[in-house]
Structures are given as C-alpha cells and as structure tokens.
Design a protein around this motif. Structure first.
Motif, short mmCIF file in Angstrom:
data_model
loop_
_atom_site.label_atom_id
_atom_site.label_comp_id
_atom_site.label_asym_id
_atom_site.label_seq_id
_atom_site.Cartn_x
_atom_site.Cartn_y
_atom_site.Cartn_z
N GLY A 161 -10.33 1.16 -6.88
CA GLY A 161 -12.04 0.71 -6.96
C GLY A 161 -12.46 1.64 -7.81
O GLY A 161 -13.95 1.47 -7.78
N LEU A 162 -12.20 2.37 -8.59
CA LEU A 162 -12.85 3.27 -9.39
C LEU A 162 -12.80 3.01 -10.87
O LEU A 162 -13.48 3.63 -11.57
CB LEU A 162 -12.38 4.86 -9.43
N GLY A 163 -12.33 1.86 -11.04
CA GLY A 163 -11.99 1.50 -12.71
C GLY A 163 -13.52 0.77 -13.15
O GLY A 163 -14.51 0.89 -12.46
N GLY B 217 -6.74 4.14 -8.02
CA GLY B 217 -5.81 3.25 -7.47
C GLY B 217 -4.12 3.53 -8.06
O GLY B 217 -3.44 3.64 -7.14
N PRO B 218 -4.29 3.33 -9.17
CA PRO B 218 -2.76 3.53 -9.98
C PRO B 218 -2.06 5.07 -9.18
O PRO B 218 -2.63 5.82 -9.51
CB PRO B 218 -3.05 3.50 -11.22
N ASP C 54 0.93 -1.31 0.03
CA ASP C 54 -0.24 -0.14 -0.13
C ASP C 54 0.71 1.33 0.04
O ASP C 54 1.11 2.01 1.20
CB ASP C 54 -0.92 -0.17 1.23
N THR C 55 1.31 1.58 -1.26
CA THR C 55 2.08 2.74 -1.32
C THR C 55 1.28 4.14 -1.34
O THR C 55 1.99 5.09 -0.85
CB THR C 55 3.07 2.74 -2.26
N ASP D 279 -14.75 -3.03 -9.16
CA ASP D 279 -14.37 -1.73 -8.77
C ASP D 279 -15.90 -1.19 -8.18
O ASP D 279 -16.85 -0.81 -8.86
CB ASP D 279 -14.21 -0.78 -10.06
P1 ATP Z 1 -8.08 1.10 -12.50
O1 ATP Z 1 -8.82 1.89 -13.62
O2 ATP Z 1 -6.83 0.79 -13.16
O3 ATP Z 1 -8.71 -0.11 -12.43
P2 ATP Z 1 -8.95 1.67 -9.82
O4 ATP Z 1 -8.98 2.98 -9.34
O5 ATP Z 1 -10.11 0.82 -10.15
O6 ATP Z 1 -8.15 1.85 -11.38
P3 ATP Z 1 -7.72 -0.45 -8.62
O7 ATP Z 1 -8.36 -1.55 -9.64
O8 ATP Z 1 -8.12 -0.64 -7.35
O9 ATP Z 1 -7.96 1.17 -8.89
O10 ATP Z 1 -6.20 -0.63 -8.64
C1 ATP Z 1 -5.44 -0.76 -9.81
C2 ATP Z 1 -3.91 -0.63 -9.77
O11 ATP Z 1 -3.64 0.39 -8.89
C3 ATP Z 1 -3.71 -1.97 -8.68
O12 ATP Z 1 -3.46 -3.15 -9.45
C4 ATP Z 1 -2.07 -1.45 -8.25
O13 ATP Z 1 -1.16 -1.72 -9.14
C5 ATP Z 1 -2.46 0.01 -8.05
N1 ATP Z 1 -3.00 0.28 -6.61
C6 ATP Z 1 -4.32 0.46 -6.35
N2 ATP Z 1 -4.43 0.75 -4.81
C7 ATP Z 1 -3.06 0.79 -4.43
C8 ATP Z 1 -2.38 1.19 -3.33
N3 ATP Z 1 -3.21 1.29 -2.23
N4 ATP Z 1 -1.03 1.32 -3.22
C9 ATP Z 1 -0.08 0.94 -4.29
N5 ATP Z 1 -0.80 0.70 -5.69
C10 ATP Z 1 -2.05 0.60 -5.54
#
Ligand code: ATP
Length: 418
Positions: A68-70, A151-152, A19-20, A75
C-alpha cells in the motif's frame, strides 16, 4: 517488546495472493529475538487500516506494515498510519527527489501521481528503497514504532535487511532466536514423540516442536540466546541426543530434502544411479534432477508405465507380469535390475504401485507401492501403504523410494550393503 505484522492489500483478503511477506517478517523477527504475537491483514482502506493500527498499538510496541505504498488511489498505508497517530501527511522533499532521479534513470516519464509516494506522516523517518520508487518510513510515538515497507518482496526484503534489521537489532538488545530443523522419514509423528517424550516434557531452551506433513516429520529445535553461536551451543546437545535415538530416520536438516541427501551420498560414494518408475511417472527423476550437478550420479530415468513398456524398456518378464501382476515385489525388483543394466549404473532404483483413485482391489488396494533396489550382486524390495489423493500418493511413493536408497547407502539395510 511485542511486535505485530500488518499486511495491507485487498488482494490478500480475497486470496488472490499468498502472504509471503508476513512469513518472511515472522522469520526475521524470530532471528532478531523479537517476540511477534499478532499478524493482521487489512484491505486497501485508510479508515479501517487506521482503526486496526490503533487497536494494535494498545498491545504491540512495534508494528511492521507491508504493501500500500505505491502511487495509485488504493495505496493508503501512509494515510492510515498518519490517521492512527493523528498526524498530517507532508511532502518529504528528499524522497520526491529520489523518485524523480530513479524515473529519469529508467527513462520513465514523470507524472505528478508519482509524488504521492513521497507524502509521509509528518516527523516520519524515510527509509530508502534501493530497488523501487516507493520509500518506506518509520514513525515513533509514545514508545511505539510503526515501520512501513512496500509490498513487492524484491523491494521489501532488501529494505528490511539494510534499514530495518540493524535498527531492530539495537532496539531488542541484540538477542536472537535460532532454529534448527531435523527432518524424518519412515517414522510417524506419534512414534517420534513417544521416543522423545522425556526430552519434550523437560524442554525449555531449546524448545522442541514436531510438525508432520505428507510422509515427512520435522522436529524444530528453537533456542533463545544472546547470539547465533550461543543458540547453536544450546541446540547441539539436544540434537545429538535425538540423533542417538532416531538416527536411522533422519533424512536431513533445515530445508534439506531427501533428494539432496541421496545425491550427496551417491557423490561421496562415487556411485551412479538409474531409476525405473511406474506409479510415480518420472517424479523420482524429476526430484533428483532438481539438484544442480545431478549428472555426476544420475544416469537415466525410465518410465515403464504400461506392461509393454515394462517388458520392452526394462526387461521385465512376461511371466512375472502374468503370475504376479504389475504391482508386485517381483516386478519392482526386475524393473530395478533392468534399469541398472540398461543404463550401466551401479544401482537401480524402481517403484511400482497403485496411485488411485481407481485400479485398487482388496488384495492390492490404492496406495500399495513397492520400492526396489538392485546392485550387481544384491537386491532388496520393500512394501509401502500410503493414503490420500493421487498426487499425494505419488509424492509419498517417490519420497519412500528415495528414502529406501538413503537407508541402503547409509548402511541401515542389512539385506543390501552398498
Ligand atoms: P507498488 O508500488 O508496487 O504498488 P505497494 O507497496 O503499493 O507497491 P501493493 O500495491 O500493496 O504494494 O502490492 C504490490 C505487489 O506486491 C502485489 O501485487 C504483490 O505481488 C506484492 N505483495 C504485496 N503484499 C504482499 C504480501 N503480503 N506478500 C507477498 N506479496 C505481496
């Protein structure tokens, strides 16, 4: 105002990613002077997210979520936030348009699933995503704010800086928390604490927090102030007093590693270096060459691992190896001399030791390392005893050798004036 960071993603719970985001947001909130009292990690489940958010909203006025916004089924952040506030999700037309535009610009086919990302809790303010498709959003309710970011990290961080930080700066009344870290080597945490015990007992603003790991002790000075300049003014006299007491052991500030400081000193003094390594197997050379511009001062790194190589590459005498053993003061000095000579450098730096777990004896236990420095007219060797696994001993040995050189270059070793 108390803040809470929410990291959303089952892969975080499973330990598949680190979790960076929470670490980044923790630093940013501190910089903005906002107290962050909790961090929560939740999987990709809307109900559990909503439940955790409801609990968090009882104790925190600001919640920042990431992940979780994808566009995919797992998501669920927008749904979870909406549920927590008792809101519906509705299509946010400007965000839908931005997604269509971005996909067209990248020549990606548009599929209806992409629109899922534009469904935001009713009344939410959308936060533009300059890098990816998923917009962030911000919902306010009864004095509490939830801010949701993707998340990214390459998407999340610019959004935080462009949209969230200015908003929070206003919200928090413009204060800041500023830290400065002093890094120490060659002295243990408890001895540092002992030397600073009156300062630690009297600390208020800045606070003084020690942290030790792998041969390095860090002292973090943290001040709360109206702005960064005022915080620096609060930190400066405390730092000056710590330096007065412990200057010899300070190897750098903030993120400065020992190899950075050694490189800077060599460049300032216009000196060149050659390294002869045994137990560290090239790690000292690796660390030195991690610094861009190292070719200004680093001429050569020779790994003389076997006795044969010590003789052939570094000119170590057969007799010294036979009489004293490869792990000895005498061999370390001959290695330093040999490296200096063969590379034509001003300084030779060497190490030889037992990284373990095998190869130790009562007289020469695992973790015994000699570090040596040679110049044209002087030489000096020091003995170190390290503990831990093989890679940790190698790491500490490389740091100790570099620190030996720093001490010589800064004039702390009367035996060798460089
Ligand atoms: P996406 O549109 O890419 O799905 P998203 O907002 O749905 O974006 P997630 O699906 O939850 O985000 O995560 C996508 C990627 O972002 C993860 O696989 C990871 O590489 C990175 N990521 C998510 N949360 C974290 C976190 N807390 N710390 C570091 N990297 C994270």
């Amino acid at each position: 105002m108390g803040a809470e960071i929410f990291s959303v993603g089952t892969e975080l719970l499973l330990g598949q990613i680190v979790d960076t985001n929470a670490a980044y947001l923790g630093r940013q909130l501190a910089r903005l002077g906002i107290d962050c009292f909790h961090q929560t990690t939740v999987g990709d489940n809307a109900e559990r997210l909503a439940q955790s958010l409801r609990t968090a909203l009882l104790r925190s006025q600001l919640i920042i979520t990431t992940g979780g916004l994808g566009p995919t089924e797992d998501d669920v952040t927008a749904a979870g936030v909406a549920q927590a506030f008792g809101l519906e999700l509705a299509l946010h037309e400007p965000s839908a348009e931005a997604i269509r535009r971005l996909l067209a610009a990248r020549n990606f086919p548009f599929i209806p699933a992409h629109l899922k990302q534009a469904y935001l809790p009713v009344g939410a303010q959308a936060l533009p995503n300059p890098v990816g498709t998923a917009p962030g959003f911000m919902v306010e309710n009864a004095g509490c704010v939830v801010i949701s970011l993707p998340g990214p990290p390459p998407e999340m961080q610019p959004m935080f800086e462009q949209s969230v930080a200015p908003y929070l700066h206003k919200l928090s009344g413009g204060g800041t928390i500023h830290s400065r870290v002093l890094r120490f080597m060659g002295i243990g945490e408890s001895l540092i604490e002992d030397k600073l015990k009156d300062l630690i007992a009297a600390q208020s603003n800045p606070t003084i927090a020690p942290l030790a790991s792998h041969g390095l002790v860090r002292i973090r000075l943290t001040a709360k102030a109206a702005d960064e300049a005022e915080a620096q003014d609060l930190i400066a006299p405390v730092e000056a007093e710590i330096r007065r007491r412990l200057a010899e052991f300070i190897i750098g500030v903030d993120d400065e590693d020992i190899e950075v400081t050694v490189g800077r000193l060599l460049r300032e003094k216009k000196l060149t270096l050659a390294v002869a390594e045994s137990c560290t197997g090239g790690l000292i050379g690796h660390r030195l060459t991690n610094i861009s511009g190292a070719s200004d001062y680093f001429l050569a790194g020779l790994v003389g691992y076997s006795n044969e190589a010590k003789k052939a590459l570094l000119g170590v005498a057969e007799k010294t190896l036979a009489d004293r053993g490869a792990v000895s003061r005498e061999v370390a000095l001959e290695m330093a001399r040999g490296a200096r000579k063969s590379a034509g450098a001003d300084i030779g730096l060497a190490d030889t030791g037992i990284a373990g777990p095998t190869g130790g004896s009562e007289a020469k236990p695992v973790g015994l390392v000699y570090g040596a420095i040679a110049t044209a007219s002087q030489e000096y060797c020091e003995e170190f005893r390290f503990r831990g696994e093989r890679d940790l001993i190698k790491w500490q040995a490389s740091g100790a050798a570099l620190n030996l050189l720093r001490r010589a270059l800064e004039g702390y070793l009367p035996e060798i004036a460089i």
